[in-house]
Design a protein around this motif. Structure first.
Motif, PDB file in Angstrom:
ATOM      1  N   THR A  65      -7.311  12.795  10.454  1.00  0.00           N
ATOM      2  CA  THR A  65      -7.571  13.161   9.061  1.00  0.00           C
ATOM      3  C   THR A  65      -7.984  14.621   8.986  1.00  0.00           C
ATOM      4  O   THR A  65      -8.983  15.017   9.603  1.00  0.00           O
ATOM      5  CB  THR A  65      -8.686  12.285   8.466  1.00  0.00           C
ATOM      6  OG1 THR A  65      -8.301  10.911   8.545  1.00  0.00           O
ATOM      7  CG2 THR A  65      -8.948  12.666   7.013  1.00  0.00           C
ATOM      8  N   LEU A  94       5.609  10.431   4.007  1.00  0.00           N
ATOM      9  CA  LEU A  94       4.453   9.564   4.224  1.00  0.00           C
ATOM     10  C   LEU A  94       3.224  10.357   4.659  1.00  0.00           C
ATOM     11  O   LEU A  94       2.089   9.997   4.313  1.00  0.00           O
ATOM     12  CB  LEU A  94       4.798   8.483   5.246  1.00  0.00           C
ATOM     13  CG  LEU A  94       5.876   7.487   4.788  1.00  0.00           C
ATOM     14  CD1 LEU A  94       6.238   6.534   5.911  1.00  0.00           C
ATOM     15  CD2 LEU A  94       5.418   6.716   3.554  1.00  0.00           C
ATOM     16  N   ARG A  95       3.417  11.437   5.423  1.00  0.00           N
ATOM     17  CA  ARG A  95       2.276  12.297   5.766  1.00  0.00           C
ATOM     18  C   ARG A  95       1.672  12.905   4.506  1.00  0.00           C
ATOM     19  O   ARG A  95       0.438  12.936   4.338  1.00  0.00           O
ATOM     20  CB  ARG A  95       2.717  13.404   6.722  1.00  0.00           C
ATOM     21  CG  ARG A  95       1.610  14.421   6.989  1.00  0.00           C
ATOM     22  CD  ARG A  95       2.149  15.658   7.669  1.00  0.00           C
ATOM     23  NE  ARG A  95       2.424  15.423   9.072  1.00  0.00           N
ATOM     24  CZ  ARG A  95       3.549  15.760   9.684  1.00  0.00           C
ATOM     25  NH1 ARG A  95       4.533  16.321   9.004  1.00  0.00           N
ATOM     26  NH2 ARG A  95       3.698  15.533  10.976  1.00  0.00           N
ATOM     27  N   ARG A 153      -0.343  10.345   2.800  1.00  0.00           N
ATOM     28  CA  ARG A 153      -1.584  10.079   3.541  1.00  0.00           C
ATOM     29  C   ARG A 153      -2.587  11.204   3.317  1.00  0.00           C
ATOM     30  O   ARG A 153      -3.793  10.947   3.113  1.00  0.00           O
ATOM     31  CB  ARG A 153      -1.254   9.919   5.032  1.00  0.00           C
ATOM     32  CG  ARG A 153      -2.464   9.745   5.941  1.00  0.00           C
ATOM     33  CD  ARG A 153      -2.065   9.293   7.336  1.00  0.00           C
ATOM     34  NE  ARG A 153      -1.069  10.151   7.959  1.00  0.00           N
ATOM     35  CZ  ARG A 153      -1.335  11.314   8.554  1.00  0.00           C
ATOM     36  NH1 ARG A 153      -2.584  11.772   8.577  1.00  0.00           N
ATOM     37  NH2 ARG A 153      -0.383  12.032   9.118  1.00  0.00           N
ATOM     38  N   TRP A 154      -2.129  12.458   3.351  1.00  0.00           N
ATOM     39  CA  TRP A 154      -3.034  13.581   3.102  1.00  0.00           C
ATOM     40  C   TRP A 154      -3.625  13.532   1.697  1.00  0.00           C
ATOM     41  O   TRP A 154      -4.767  13.936   1.479  1.00  0.00           O
ATOM     42  CB  TRP A 154      -2.281  14.897   3.277  1.00  0.00           C
ATOM     43  CG  TRP A 154      -2.061  15.302   4.708  1.00  0.00           C
ATOM     44  CD1 TRP A 154      -2.389  14.599   5.832  1.00  0.00           C
ATOM     45  CD2 TRP A 154      -1.457  16.515   5.161  1.00  0.00           C
ATOM     46  NE1 TRP A 154      -2.032  15.290   6.959  1.00  0.00           N
ATOM     47  CE2 TRP A 154      -1.454  16.476   6.582  1.00  0.00           C
ATOM     48  CE3 TRP A 154      -0.912  17.626   4.527  1.00  0.00           C
ATOM     49  CZ2 TRP A 154      -0.929  17.512   7.353  1.00  0.00           C
ATOM     50  CZ3 TRP A 154      -0.378  18.660   5.289  1.00  0.00           C
ATOM     51  CH2 TRP A 154      -0.399  18.599   6.696  1.00  0.00           C
ATOM     52  N   CYS A 175       1.739   3.234  -5.422  1.00  0.00           N
ATOM     53  CA  CYS A 175       1.255   2.901  -4.074  1.00  0.00           C
ATOM     54  C   CYS A 175       1.920   1.635  -3.548  1.00  0.00           C
ATOM     55  O   CYS A 175       2.358   1.577  -2.387  1.00  0.00           O
ATOM     56  CB  CYS A 175      -0.259   2.717  -4.090  1.00  0.00           C
ATOM     57  SG  CYS A 175      -1.187   4.254  -4.048  1.00  0.00           S
ATOM     58  N   ASP A 185       4.486   1.260  -0.344  1.00  0.00           N
ATOM     59  CA  ASP A 185       4.300   0.295   0.741  1.00  0.00           C
ATOM     60  C   ASP A 185       5.601  -0.459   1.017  1.00  0.00           C
ATOM     61  O   ASP A 185       5.986  -0.672   2.180  1.00  0.00           O
ATOM     62  CB  ASP A 185       3.203  -0.708   0.391  1.00  0.00           C
ATOM     63  CG  ASP A 185       1.815  -0.093   0.400  1.00  0.00           C
ATOM     64  OD1 ASP A 185       1.674   1.035   0.908  1.00  0.00           O
ATOM     65  OD2 ASP A 185       0.882  -0.744  -0.105  1.00  0.00           O
ATOM     66  N   GLU A 199       3.865   6.551  11.195  1.00  0.00           N
ATOM     67  CA  GLU A 199       3.373   6.803   9.827  1.00  0.00           C
ATOM     68  C   GLU A 199       3.429   5.523   9.002  1.00  0.00           C
ATOM     69  O   GLU A 199       2.508   5.234   8.219  1.00  0.00           O
ATOM     70  CB  GLU A 199       4.185   7.907   9.162  1.00  0.00           C
ATOM     71  CG  GLU A 199       3.790   9.323   9.558  1.00  0.00           C
ATOM     72  CD  GLU A 199       2.444   9.772   8.956  1.00  0.00           C
ATOM     73  OE1 GLU A 199       1.828   8.991   8.183  1.00  0.00           O
ATOM     74  OE2 GLU A 199       2.010  10.894   9.263  1.00  0.00           O
ATOM     75  N   ALA A 256       0.578   3.333  10.140  1.00  0.00           N
ATOM     76  CA  ALA A 256      -0.708   3.815   9.625  1.00  0.00           C
ATOM     77  C   ALA A 256      -0.876   3.445   8.159  1.00  0.00           C
ATOM     78  O   ALA A 256      -1.965   3.023   7.731  1.00  0.00           O
ATOM     79  CB  ALA A 256      -0.796   5.330   9.810  1.00  0.00           C
ATOM     80  N   ARG A 257       0.183   3.550   7.379  1.00  0.00           N
ATOM     81  CA  ARG A 257       0.081   3.227   5.961  1.00  0.00           C
ATOM     82  C   ARG A 257      -0.118   1.735   5.737  1.00  0.00           C
ATOM     83  O   ARG A 257      -0.910   1.317   4.880  1.00  0.00           O
ATOM     84  CB  ARG A 257       1.334   3.693   5.223  1.00  0.00           C
ATOM     85  CG  ARG A 257       1.262   3.361   3.738  1.00  0.00           C
ATOM     86  CD  ARG A 257       2.332   3.959   2.898  1.00  0.00           C
ATOM     87  NE  ARG A 257       2.012   3.692   1.498  1.00  0.00           N
ATOM     88  CZ  ARG A 257       1.261   4.458   0.714  1.00  0.00           C
ATOM     89  NH1 ARG A 257       0.754   5.581   1.194  1.00  0.00           N
ATOM     90  NH2 ARG A 257       1.005   4.115  -0.543  1.00  0.00           N
ATOM     91  N   ALA A 302      -0.366  10.547  13.438  1.00  0.00           N
ATOM     92  CA  ALA A 302      -0.403   9.262  12.737  1.00  0.00           C
ATOM     93  C   ALA A 302      -1.085   8.174  13.557  1.00  0.00           C
ATOM     94  O   ALA A 302      -1.787   7.312  13.009  1.00  0.00           O
ATOM     95  CB  ALA A 302       1.024   8.827  12.386  1.00  0.00           C
TER      96      ALA A 302
END
Length: 648
Positions: A6, A164-165, A168-169, A179, A183, A213, A216-217, A269
């Protein structure tokens, strides 16, 4: 497994407030964001994207100019030739999809580092469109697997990592409905890409980064563990893909750093547990190794399918990201900023090429520097010395006047030009003999740069070498001897650098008589001390050899002849051909011509320096030959920078 890395947003904000370089980057990101908010049009699923390697000119290999306002007209950046229709329209759509992922990254950064609702609205717009339409994009692909939005699995993965990054950021910037849709898109990406992972390759590194990624999501621990520990998982990619010296097995700088970016993205990720300590140290070595190969102007050699205008600084993003993502070993950033070039802000994205019209800045100019790097870059030593990487198969010699490298190692896969014992040379006087690298793989021009006659080699029967591994026989700080052998053919090359030049001896032994050619090229047109003869008796002889080579390489022959002005050279009675190239700083050559061999000179296209490429070629027939060349540099010649004079 551990959580994704993060970014430390409060610390990054303080950096913007206290470091002018960081404030300049953020200002440029804001300007580019505003421009692309106006210009970005997301291509819909009605028409498929196409391979970006089509976006190059067939005649000269130069890239086509991307213009967001002209999706159906594409002009060469060098000669102006216009291309209409497919596949160029499809390649334009590919570029625009990547531009959308980069714009999402800008929006995410501004959500975190500035005020205002525009970045949130733009991020919502981009994410909602792709999440809504993702399954409407038909699976397609003809080169490297299957994509949906993009034309192959590689491009799909790079795009997915970027999208996706960014999300996430951005944290909780999206609406709840978007959202949930994202997904669902992530699950569809997993379904598309996971079955396509299956070898040690830069492409499969990107597939793993995209899948990490997604994991992680979605909070999918099983998928994340699979990305690390499966037979072709990230752990294996690092340990088996990078040679112990740190260079990726595909050898050239472009694919090396492409794989590095993928594996750094994977670890970002996956978090620290995504790689073992051993793999993390190997990945860190991959940042430290390549600058050792650089020329004086920081360009990196274009080995195999490498791009000829890659500089060490072009890959500063990877070094900056490694500072945070691979903390196991310190990263020396100094080589990456030795000779910084002004340019647009580079996104932290798999395809970092920036598009026309973006704001240019000097010095540290990447998203990775802003998000991952240290506040300041320490000074480096700048020491450069000779070395041998036996596992990689590269030996590099340095003297006061010459940098000479020879490659002899394992095959580099599909992107290898099959050119064992090829040498590339740079002199302190500004003259050089460089690897030509590649253009777009869809361009006819690339058939020439991949051919054996575009390299400094001995060629047997006009053919490319088969897949094989050479071997190092001797080495010292100024001397290398290596051998390349297959099916009764044995090639041996011995090179030595001196304070005033270098020597090059090449021997060939064949199991049965065959055609043997010795080829060497360099900056400028070659002029023999003896008067050149008339055009070659068979004026198509060399042209036919080159076309035959291109066909055997599986590529079409170019529309235009790469070797032109082919002339015979008069071999003197002592059979030592003497001459030089017609540019300042060129060496004087003394070349022993074996009995029965004829000598030719020609001019070729594709010199990375932008100068004419002067070629010397010896041709004969037999079962053995010895070629001995002495290159002598004059201290009286004025020094010239070997940078490109104009695009090739």
């Amino acid at each position: 497994m551990s959580a994704a890395y993060t970014p430390r947003w409060p610390a990054i904000l303080r950096r913007v407030e206290t470091r002018p370089w960081a404030a300049t980057i953020l200002a440029a990101i804001r300007a580019d964001f505003t421009r692309w908010t106006r210009e970005l049009v997301i291509p819909g699923p009605e028409r498929p994207s196409a391979w970006s390697h089509h976006y190059f000119c067939d005649g000269d290999g130069a890239p086509l100019v991307f213009d967001a306002a002209t999706p159906a007209r594409h002009a060469c950046s060098l000669c102006g030739r216009v291309y209409l229709g497919e596949p160029w329209d499809g390649a334009w759509r590919t570029t625009m999809h990547n531009a959308a992922a980069v714009q999402a990254q800008r929006a995410a950064l501004l959500v975190r580092l500035s005020n205002g609702q525009e970045p949130r609205a733009e991020l919502e717009r981009i994410a909602a469109v792709y999440a809504r339409d993702y399954l409407a994009y038909e699976p397609h692909g003809v080169n490297a697997g299957t994509g949906r939005v993009l034309p192959q699995s590689l491009d799909e993965a790079v795009w997915a990592v970027g999208m996706l990054r960014a999300l996430r950021w951005a944290g909780d910037a999206l609406s709840p409905a978007t959202c949930l849709a994202v997904d669902a898109m992530a699950r569809a990406i997993v379904e598309l890409l996971r079955p396509q992972v299956g070898m040690i390759h830069n492409i499969h590194c990107w597939l793993l980064a995209a899948l990490a990624e997604c994991a992680a999501r979605l909070g999918d621990d099983e998928l994340m563990a699979w990305c690390r520990d499966s037979p072709f998982g990230a752990e294996t990619q690092v340990i088996e893909g990078f040679r112990p010296e740190g260079l990726w097995y595909e050898v050239n700088a472009h694919y090396h750093y492409y794989a590095v970016a993928a594996l750094l993205s994977y670890r970002e990720a996956a978090g620290p547990a995504g790689l073992s300590a051993r793999a993390a140290l190997r990945l860190s070595r991959a940042i430290a190794a390549p600058p050792s190969l650089a020329y004086a102007d920081t360009r990196l050699p274009a080995y195999g399918d490498g791009w000829a205008d890659c500089h060490v600084g072009d890959f500063a993003s990877q070094a900056e990201a490694a500072c945070a993502v691979v903390p196991e070993a310190p990263v020396d950033l100094a080589p990456y900023y030795e000779r910084p070039r002004p340019g647009p802000v580079r996104p932290w994205f798999g395809n970092p090429a920036t598009l026309p019209g973006c704001a240019e800045i000097q010095g540290r100019s990447s998203v990775a520097a802003l998000v991952f790097g240290p506040d300041d870059v320490p000074a480096g030593s700048g020491d450069r010395a000779s070395f041998v990487w036996p596992c990689t198969g590269i030996g590099l010699l340095r003297s006061a006047s010459v940098r000479l490298a020879m490659r002899f190692g394992p095959d580099g896969g599909w992107h290898d030009h099959r050119d064992k014992l090829n040498v590339d040379v740079e002199t302190a006087t500004g003259w050089s003999s460089l690897d030509l690298g590649t253009s777009g793989y869809g361009s006819d021009f690339t058939a020439w740069t991949r051919s054996p006659h575009a390299h400094n080699l001995v060629i047997v029967d006009g053919a490319r070498q088969p897949v094989h591994t050479g071997r190092l026989l001797e080495s010292s700080a100024r001397h290398l001897v290596a051998e390349s052998a297959w099916e009764g053919t044995v090639l041996r090359r011995s090179v030595e650098v001196t304070d005033g030049g270098w020597t090059d001896e090449f021997t060939v032994t064949l199991a049965a008589p065959g055609h043997i050619e010795w080829v060497f090229h360099g900056d400028g047109r070659f002029a023999a001390a003896e008067r050149a003869g008339a055009p070659a008796p068979d004026e198509t002889a060399l042209r036919d050899v080159r076309f035959t080579t291109a066909e055997r390489a599986g590529a079409p022959a170019p529309d235009e002849t790469a070797l032109c002005d082919v002339r015979t050279l008069l071999v003197p009675p002592d059979r030592v051909l003497r001459g030089t190239w017609d540019v300042d700083g060129a060496p004087r050559l003394a070349l022993a011509v074996p009995e029965g061999f004829e000598a030719y000179t020609a001019t070729a296209t594709g010199n990375p320096n932008g100068r004419p490429l002067g070629v010397i070629l010896l041709r004969g027939h037999g079962d053995h030959a010895r070629f001995h060349a002495t290159f002598e540099l004059s201290s009286e010649r004025p020094r010239r920078d070997s940078r490109r004079e104009h695009p090739r």
